[in-house]
Each structure stands twice: as structure tokens, then as C-alpha cells.
Design an enzyme around this catalytic site. Structure first.
Site, PDB file in Angstrom:
ATOM      1  NE  ARG A 127      -2.581  -0.473   3.647  1.00  0.00           N
ATOM      2  CZ  ARG A 127      -3.434  -0.218   4.477  1.00  0.00           C
ATOM      3  NH1 ARG A 127      -4.870  -1.253   4.525  1.00  0.00           N
ATOM      4  NH2 ARG A 127      -3.452   0.070   5.783  1.00  0.00           N
ATOM      5  NE  ARG A 170      -1.060  -3.173  12.096  1.00  0.00           N
ATOM      6  CZ  ARG A 170      -1.928  -2.558  10.809  1.00  0.00           C
ATOM      7  NH1 ARG A 170      -1.043  -2.924   9.863  1.00  0.00           N
ATOM      8  NH2 ARG A 170      -3.241  -3.239  11.171  1.00  0.00           N
TER       9      ARG A 170
END
Length: 216
Positions: A127, A170
């Protein structure tokens, strides 16, 4: 219908939450949206939340729980809701259960979006965000050949939380703190898993098919 959506970062929870909530005519309640609004607004809560989010860590429970309690008490959530981003761990799940029980309510279903770690990294690390209009592009899915936004011409950059090292962290946090929710809700008998790979429309179709038996 009272529904919780769970799954790792990059599983497409935000996108699917929007479609599912719309199909079921219930509000989508996303802690992520609340956090981002506070961050962009520069509030004290936003500054605090950003320090955790930039590291790929979770916002402290007491902050998250207070926000969710207030939101669930609003009028539009009385006949049903879709929770995206809460609960993230078993203690939060127990608090949510007790909160709903106090109101004479209970969850109907927990939908798990299932996707492997490598696919998550592929989705998130590719992204790029426009520095001017904020639009998000993907180097692979949008076939980007340059570092400029196709809409406004702004320079594209990779956010800190979209870097592979942060994404891997994460995912580790998810496995430790959030994945046990799967076992918790499986024991409750309200967990259904859905394959979250493939086109968005196909994932939505699978999700709605999984939900249908619980809608009465």
C-alpha cells in the site's frame, strides 16, 4: 443481529464490515475509525492512540472499552450492530458479554475472516498513501508504475504501519492477544470461519452465506 468480526490485520475486516452491516441494515461500529478520527483531529486521545498504532501495538483496554460502551448505548445500536476491531482479546470479550448481559442482550454470531500471514504482508506492504488527497494505492493490485497519485498527482509514500517489519509485529501481537478469541467464541458456540482470500465480492458472498442461518 449482534455480530462481531474478527481476523488479523489485512484480512479485509473494514471492507467486509461495511458491506455486511449494509446488507443487514445495522450500524458498523469500528474502533479503528474512532481512533483515526481522533488521530487526524490531533486530540489528546488521538496522540495517545497514535503512539501505540505506529508501533503496531493495541490501544489500552480502558480507552477502547469506554468508547465502545458509549457507542453501543446509542439509539441506532439497540436492535443490532456489527463490531469491527472490538473485542481484541478474551478479557475484552468477557467485558462485552457482561455489558450486553446487563442490557438484556447477547451476541448472535462471531465471524472470523481467515487469511494467512504471507497474504497479509502482500496486501499491506504494497500500500502507498497519497500525501495530498490521502487516497491509498497498491503497487501490485493497482499496477502502479510510478510514485504519483493518479487522481491528484501527489507524491505517494509508505506509512510506517504498512512497512513489513511493523506488519510482522502486528501479526505477532494478533497471535498472542487476539487469536485466543477464536477458541473463546468457539467454546461459546457462536464462531463461524470464512475464507477471506480472493475478490472482495466473493468474500462478501461467503460471509453472507455463513451469516444467513443465524438471522432467523
Amino acid at each position: 443481529m449482534r455480530l462481531v468480526l474478527v481476523g488479523p490485520p489485512g484480512a479485509g475486516k473494514g471492507t467486509q464490515a461495511q458491506y455486511i452491516a449494509s446488507n443487514l441494515s445495522i450500524p458498523k461500529i469500528s474502533t479503528g475509525d474512532i481512533f483515526r478520527a481522533n488521530v487526524s483531529g490531533g486530540t489528546e486521545l488521538g496522540k495517545l492512540a497514535k503512539t501505540y498504532m505506529d508501533r503496531g501495538d493495541l490501544v489500552p483496554d480502558e480507552v477502547t472499552i469506554a468508547m465502545v460502551r458509549d457507542r453501543l448505548s446509542e439509539d441506532d445500536a439497540q436492535d443490532g450492530f456489527l463490531l469491527d476491531g472490538f473485542p481484541r482479546n478474551v478479557p475484552q470479550a468477557e467485558i462485552l458479554r457482561d455489558m450486553l448481559k446487563d442490557w438484556g442482550q447477547a451476541l448472535d454470531l462471531v465471524l472470523e475472516l481467515v487469511v494467512d500471514d504471507d497474504e497479509v504482508v502482500r496486501r499491506l506492504a504494497g500500500r502507498r498513501t497519497c500525501s495530498q488527497c490521502g487516497r491509498i494505492w497498491h503497487v501490485e493490485f493497482d499496477d502502479k508504475k510510478d510514485d504519483r497519485c493518479d487522481v491528484c498527482g501527489g507524491a505517494l509514500f509508505q506509512r510506517d504501519d504498512d512497512k513489513e517489519e511493523t506488519i510482522r509485529h502486528r501479526l505477532e501481537v494478533y497471535q498472542v492477544q487476539t487469536a485466543p478469541l477464536v477458541a473463546y467464541y468457539a467454546d461459546e458456540g457462536i464462531l463461524v470461519g470464512v475464507d477471506a482470500t480472493g475478490p472482495v465480492e466473493e468474500v462478501t458472498e461467503r460471509a453472507m452465506e455463513a451469516i444467513r442461518p443465524f438471522t432467523g
